[in-house]
Each structure stands twice: as C-alpha cells, then as structure tokens.
Design a protein around this motif. Structure first.
Motif, PDB file in Angstrom:
ATOM      1  N   TYR A   1       0.834  -1.201   0.000  1.00 38.81           N
ATOM      2  CA  TYR A   1       0.000   0.000   0.000  1.00 38.81           C
ATOM      3  C   TYR A   1       0.875   1.260   0.000  1.00 38.81           C
ATOM      4  O   TYR A   1       0.644   2.187  -0.769  1.00 38.81           O
ATOM      5  CB  TYR A   1      -0.926  -0.008   1.213  1.00 38.81           C
ATOM      6  N   ASP A   2       1.873   1.278   0.877  1.00 39.13           N
ATOM      7  CA  ASP A   2       2.736   2.464   0.984  1.00 39.13           C
ATOM      8  C   ASP A   2       3.488   2.747  -0.311  1.00 39.13           C
ATOM      9  O   ASP A   2       3.786   3.903  -0.620  1.00 39.13           O
ATOM     10  CB  ASP A   2       3.734   2.282   2.131  1.00 39.13           C
ATOM     11  N   HIS A   3       3.827   1.712  -1.073  1.00 42.94           N
ATOM     12  CA  HIS A   3       4.644   1.889  -2.268  1.00 42.94           C
ATOM     13  C   HIS A   3       3.820   2.039  -3.543  1.00 42.94           C
ATOM     14  O   HIS A   3       4.391   2.287  -4.612  1.00 42.94           O
ATOM     15  CB  HIS A   3       5.612   0.710  -2.428  1.00 42.94           C
ATOM     16  N   ALA A   4       2.509   1.899  -3.462  1.00 40.14           N
ATOM     17  CA  ALA A   4       1.671   2.048  -4.654  1.00 40.14           C
ATOM     18  C   ALA A   4       1.660   3.507  -5.102  1.00 40.14           C
ATOM     19  O   ALA A   4       1.291   4.398  -4.335  1.00 40.14           O
ATOM     20  CB  ALA A   4       0.245   1.565  -4.369  1.00 40.14           C
ATOM     21  N   GLN A   5       2.073   3.740  -6.328  1.00 38.82           N
ATOM     22  CA  GLN A   5       2.152   5.109  -6.862  1.00 38.82           C
ATOM     23  C   GLN A   5       0.773   5.549  -7.355  1.00 38.82           C
ATOM     24  O   GLN A   5       0.559   5.793  -8.545  1.00 38.82           O
ATOM     25  CB  GLN A   5       3.179   5.166  -7.989  1.00 38.82           C
ATOM     26  N   VAL A   6      -0.161   5.646  -6.421  1.00 38.99           N
ATOM     27  CA  VAL A   6      -1.548   6.005  -6.723  1.00 38.99           C
ATOM     28  C   VAL A   6      -1.964   7.085  -5.739  1.00 38.99           C
ATOM     29  O   VAL A   6      -1.730   6.959  -4.532  1.00 38.99           O
ATOM     30  CB  VAL A   6      -2.491   4.784  -6.590  1.00 38.99           C
ATOM     31  N   SER A   7      -2.574   8.133  -6.229  1.00 36.60           N
ATOM     32  CA  SER A   7      -2.970   9.229  -5.344  1.00 36.60           C
ATOM     33  C   SER A   7      -4.274   8.913  -4.599  1.00 36.60           C
ATOM     34  O   SER A   7      -4.407   9.222  -3.412  1.00 36.60           O
ATOM     35  CB  SER A   7      -3.128  10.526  -6.132  1.00 36.60           C
ATOM     36  N   LYS A   8      -5.214   8.283  -5.296  1.00 39.13           N
ATOM     37  CA  LYS A   8      -6.505   7.975  -4.670  1.00 39.13           C
ATOM     38  C   LYS A   8      -6.502   6.517  -4.230  1.00 39.13           C
ATOM     39  O   LYS A   8      -6.837   5.613  -4.986  1.00 39.13           O
ATOM     40  CB  LYS A   8      -7.656   8.242  -5.637  1.00 39.13           C
ATOM     41  N   LYS A   9      -6.087   6.295  -2.987  1.00 40.00           N
ATOM     42  CA  LYS A   9      -6.035   4.934  -2.458  1.00 40.00           C
ATOM     43  C   LYS A   9      -6.460   4.942  -1.006  1.00 40.00           C
ATOM     44  O   LYS A   9      -6.260   5.933  -0.283  1.00 40.00           O
ATOM     45  CB  LYS A   9      -4.627   4.350  -2.602  1.00 40.00           C
ATOM     46  N   LYS A  10      -7.040   3.828  -0.568  1.00 38.99           N
ATOM     47  CA  LYS A  10      -7.473   3.708   0.820  1.00 38.99           C
ATOM     48  C   LYS A  10      -7.234   2.284   1.298  1.00 38.99           C
ATOM     49  O   LYS A  10      -7.298   1.334   0.527  1.00 38.99           O
ATOM     50  CB  LYS A  10      -8.953   4.076   0.977  1.00 38.99           C
ATOM     51  N   ARG A  11      -6.983   2.184   2.607  1.00 39.21           N
ATOM     52  CA  ARG A  11      -6.747   0.876   3.223  1.00 39.21           C
ATOM     53  C   ARG A  11      -7.620   0.746   4.457  1.00 39.21           C
ATOM     54  O   ARG A  11      -7.704   1.666   5.267  1.00 39.21           O
ATOM     55  CB  ARG A  11      -5.272   0.729   3.611  1.00 39.21           C
TER      56      ARG A  11
END
Length: 343
Positions: A1-11
């Motif tokens: 999750y921390d390394h995903a190069q995505v601006s709109k992300k949620k966990r």
C-alpha cells in the motif's frame, strides 16, 4: 500500500470497511426517505439502488482499495458484496486483499450461502489469488525478546500490584485523576469507561467490561482512538465453546492493532503467553479438497458442533492471529513505537 504510486487509495480492515459501507447506505436511505418518501425508498430502479450509489461514491474516492483480513461472517455483509464490488470493478477500482481463506472457502457454512456464491465468481474473475504461505510469524519474530513484556500473569502479579502499575503509567510524572469518561460511538451512542482520565492517557478495564457486554468493533475503535494505553485485567482462557466473548476479544485486539496508536497492558489469569489464551479447539486437516476446510474447529457444545456457523469457523483462524498480535502489542518494541518515547 505504501509503495503504490496512486494518489486515490485507501486501506481498511475488512470489518471496518463494511461498517463504513453500512453507515453510508443507512445515511443515503434516510436522506432518500426524507426527500422522496417511502415510494422512492422501495424503488427498484438500479440507478436508485443505495448499494450501487454508495459504491459509485466510494469508487470516486479511490482507484485502489486495500483490505486486510477479508472474511465474511455476517449475512448482512454477504448479501451486498456482489453489488458493491461489481460496481467497484466496473468503474475500474483495483482491489487488493489479504485473507486466511481461498475465495471458494469464504462464508463457508453461512446462512443462505447460495445468495453469496455469485460474489465468489466475481472475485475469481477479477482477482488473482496468490498463496502467501509461510512458517514464519513475523510479528513474533520482530517483537523484542527481552524480559520486559507487558503481558502479565496473575500467577506472578496480584490485582493490587497491577492497579498500582496502571496508576503509575497514568500519572506520567504529573497528577491525573481517575474518572469516568464518555466516548462517542458512531452518531447516536456513547460508551462509558469507568476508569479513564480526562487526558486520554489510560483506559483501565476488566475483561468482562469489554467482552461480556454487547459491544462491537465501533466501540473498540472508540477506545483505541481515545486512549494512549489500554490496560485489561482478568483475561480468561478462551475457546470456541464460549465463542461470543472470544469473538469480542479477537475483535478488540484487531481494532487496537489496526489503530496503531495504543499500547496494550494485559493481566491474564495464570497465563504468561498469549498463545496459551486460546484453547479448547481441535484443528482437523482434510484428506481431499471435497472434505472439510483446513482449520475448521470441531469443538462440541451441548452435543452439537460449534463449528456449524461461518462466524465460529472463522474463529479458529482468528485465534492464532489474535495471539500473534498480542505478542507484538505487549512487547517493548511496540510500546516505544506507538508512544514515541521511553516508558
């Protein structure tokens, strides 16, 4: 999750996510009822379907959704997952989840499981299953193995000594009065903590106050968000025969762990190892794929298999996870990490 190069992300933890979804659906239905009356509320038009509307709203907020501990134990969750996730995937949201179960094993033994099966087909169509088997428990391995632990046994520490320790932690070099605290739970409820303090330093509980009452994930989340330290005493040995209180304790541990902001101090009844808390079950290994799922518990209660319901079956997996998390959360390493200083 921390390394995903995505601006709109949620966990989310899966249970927290589903609670969030149910709250959104409830709010939407209430607004529709106020604006349009009951006829609109029962409208079968897909565009007016509150599950789909909430899914569209959430999909607009995230292109990546990460879910920890994906497990289905509640029929209310089971019945909406197909509509919810079909909308996510249709709008391009990527879902990454961890689970102790293969897709075909989700909600196994659950009430009206036939209504849930379409979701399994969707899950297998849109997600790639990766086996992450490992004999290493990294939470235990990374925890400090020094003598100083915060999981204590009543065999070596009296109740009075434990209360003295709690008071010392509460004072933190400045006088703090013990007082009842009301915690906001959701929009309409409050949880009363008898032994808290105005600073939110320590919440001191007996096991029964947290796990013998009708409390759930939202209550425990409120505790985790308010207190720096949660102290629990009188923790008994837990088993599937007494599955209601065992499930509440596992849910409590999950919420405290996911918050990553609370140090945990435990006093167990004559146990000094978290793995010794969860007993009274026998794990049966299957002989072929058509037989029982690995890890299904065969405990007996009043002559009947306790493992008959999906929620109880999941506890046999959850016990090991909870014990592992307890080891980490009561280690010196965890305390230093979440409190950001020396104790």
């Amino acid at each position: 999750y921390d390394h995903a190069q995505v601006s709109k992300k949620k966990r989310f933890h899966f249970h927290s996510f589903m609670a969030h979804v149910h709250n959104k659906i409830h709010d939407l239905k209430q607004n529709q009822l106020k604006q349009h009356g009951r006829n609109f509320a029962v409208d079968t038009n897909p565009d007016h379907n509150p599950i789909r509307q909430v899914a569209i709203l959430l999909a607009g907020e995230m292109s990546l959704l990460c879910l920890d501990e994906f497990q289905v134990t509640d029929i209310a969750d089971a019945l909406i997952l197909s509509q919810l996730f079909e909308t996510f995937w249709g709008l391009g949201t990527v879902v990454v989840a961890t689970s102790n179960r293969l897709p075909l094993q989700l909600y196994e033994g659950g009430l009206n499981r036939s209504y849930f099966l379409p979701f399994i087909s969707l899950l297998e169509r849109h997600c790639i299953v990766h086996s992450m088997k490992s004999s290493m428990d990294y939470r235990v391995a990374l925890s400090d193995d020094s003598f100083e632990k915060f999981f204590l046994s009543s065999e070596y520490m009296s109740e009075n000594d434990f209360s003295t320790l709690v008071d010392e932690l509460r004072q933190d070099n400045k006088p703090v009065d013990v007082e009842a605290v009301l915690l906001k739970v959701g929009k309409t409820r409050q949880l009363r903590v008898e032994r808290g303090d105005a600073n939110g330093r320590v919440g001191h509980f007996r096991f029964g106050e947290l796990c013998d009452m009708e409390l759930g994930a939202s209550d425990y989340r409120a505790v985790a968000q308010h207190f720096d330290i949660v102290a629990i005493q009188d923790i008994p040995t837990l088993s599937l025969e007494d599955h209601n209180r065992a499930r509440r304790f596992v849910t409590l541990i999950d919420e405290l762990y996911e918050a990553k902001t609370t140090a945990l101090l435990c006093l167990a009844e004559e146990k000094d190892d978290p793995f010794e808390l969860f007993q009274g079950r026998r794990i049966v290994a299957p002989t072929n794929a058509d037989e029982d799922t690995p890890g299904i518990d065969e405990a007996q209660a009043q002559g009947k298999s306790v493992g008959a319901s999906a929620s109880v079956r999941e506890l046999s997996f959850a016990f090991n996870r909870a014990a592992s998390r307890l080891v980490e959360m009561t280690s010196r390493r965890w305390w230093d990490l979440v409190l950001k200083r020396e104790i």
